[in-house]
Design an enzyme around this catalytic site. Sequence first.
Site, short mmCIF file in Angstrom:
data_model
loop_
_atom_site.label_atom_id
_atom_site.label_comp_id
_atom_site.label_asym_id
_atom_site.label_seq_id
_atom_site.Cartn_x
_atom_site.Cartn_y
_atom_site.Cartn_z
CD GLU A 135 -5.89 5.14 0.37
OE1 GLU A 135 -4.91 5.89 0.54
OE2 GLU A 135 -6.12 4.15 1.09
CG HIS A 157 -1.83 1.13 1.37
ND1 HIS A 157 -3.15 1.05 1.02
CD2 HIS A 157 -1.64 2.41 1.80
CE1 HIS A 157 -3.73 2.24 1.22
NE2 HIS A 157 -2.83 3.07 1.70
CD GLU A 158 1.49 3.60 3.72
OE1 GLU A 158 1.65 4.66 3.09
OE2 GLU A 158 0.47 3.39 4.43
CG HIS A 167 0.21 6.22 -0.63
ND1 HIS A 167 -0.79 6.94 -1.22
CD2 HIS A 167 -0.38 5.53 0.39
CE1 HIS A 167 -1.94 6.69 -0.59
NE2 HIS A 167 -1.71 5.84 0.39
ZN ZN Z 1 -3.20 5.17 1.80
#
Ligand code: ZN
Length: 502
Positions: A296, A266-267, A270
Amino acid sequence: MSAFPSLKTRMAEISHLEMASAVLNWDQRTYMPARGAESRAKQLATLAKLAHELFVEQKTQDLLAAAEAEAAGVDADSDQRAYLRVARRHMDKSVKVPTSLVIENTEVCSLAREVWAKSRQDNDYASFAPWLDRILHLKRQYAHALGIPKDGCLYDVLLDDYEEGMTVRTLDPVFTDLKTHTIPLVAAINAHADRVSNELLTRDYDESAQAEFSLAVIQELGFDLSRGRLDKTVHPFCTNFATNDVRITTRYEKNWLPGALFGCLHEMGHAFYEMGINPDYESTPLANGVSLGVHESQSRLWENLVGRSHAFWQRYFPRLQQTFPKQLGHESVESFYRAINRVTPSFIRVEADEITYNLHIILRFEMEQDLLNEKLSAKDAPAAWNAKMQQSLGLVPPTDREGILQDVHWSGGGIGYFPTYTLGNVLASQLFAAARRAMPSLDSDIRTGIYSPLREWLRTNVHHHGKKYPPATLIQRATGKPLSTDDYIAYLKVKYTAIYRL
Ligand code: ZN
């Protein structure tokens, strides 16, 4: 002399102050000893004050106005025009809100966060309610200071801080669609809940082995350690100080393998966004991702569309088995894939699966509007929360701690923020579908470990542009259509019908 270069110099200095704050912030959340907090708060306040003063100073305003006048004949699609558009947007917001309101908001929110933390601990919503009232009151004042658009509503003004141009009118049909399609899907899954177990994810997983595996995976996906770092924290986040210095964080849980594994993916999503922004935009208002929703979408795309796909684990499961032979040696890729995609209604948003997650968001979106528009009082909010939980997820939290007090957002003044989480889910699917149309071999690439075409497609179509285009324009350009739930709903239906054999 031309005003634009002088404006750029000044804006770069402001950006440097902000990046220095980001370094201090990152340090505070990773390595700073606890007792450094008081001094750190003062250092951050000074940097924030300097950056703000430099920005709203008359000289900056004059430079901006002069640069705008100069650029009147410049190509509307140029970086220069985009730069000025974004700077103007920030300037208008910064000068319209009275300093007294900014200060009151900062003070109330910082106190409210403390009250919230204690209220949550003691399961004592009554102590927090008056603070929520104060925050809502300040938010109404803030929206009025910025100006309510003629055809818009109060909530739109708050939304715009997180997702430029987004409105309730655009979100309503999106969320209604999601409810219409996911509530029956969740009910069908619930009726066959016994078909998927996630017990295998709760065995003992050594932290250092988890860390080694996660880091190796994100490096193979393209996370470049000469331009970024992975560190440990309590509440994972991604931050950046430059295009070539992007930091991600994670936390490890011994008896919950997906936490760190999918947290890292997830990170990393980003981070790819920030690393992929046009280097010419560094230290300008065009640096950084365009909105929270689009940001996101990048994290969710790698976490879910790639990371929770069958193709991905066909490649990585044998290696995960080698890392944890005792825990997973006798499991199949099939049972692992099903376990990481188990769906179950729960009280807590951050622990929710891909499908029920949005129902948690929709509940908050509806309540925020009612609270802001004074259709619902802070005092009555827990009852409304529980009724909505019953309606959409079929369960009622045993206490407010597992209900209305679970999230930090409202106590920090983050009203209008939640919808961006669901926008991220929807946009992740929309972008992934567009990438697949452009690259028919996408799924086999993921199976065989070829990730650069997907990364490049995202970089070219999304990351590179930074804040140059407003979110809606960026999505239209990248996917050929406006925000739509079609790809997301199709993805959920196909995937979960197969997993649960519905
Ligand atoms: Zn996030």
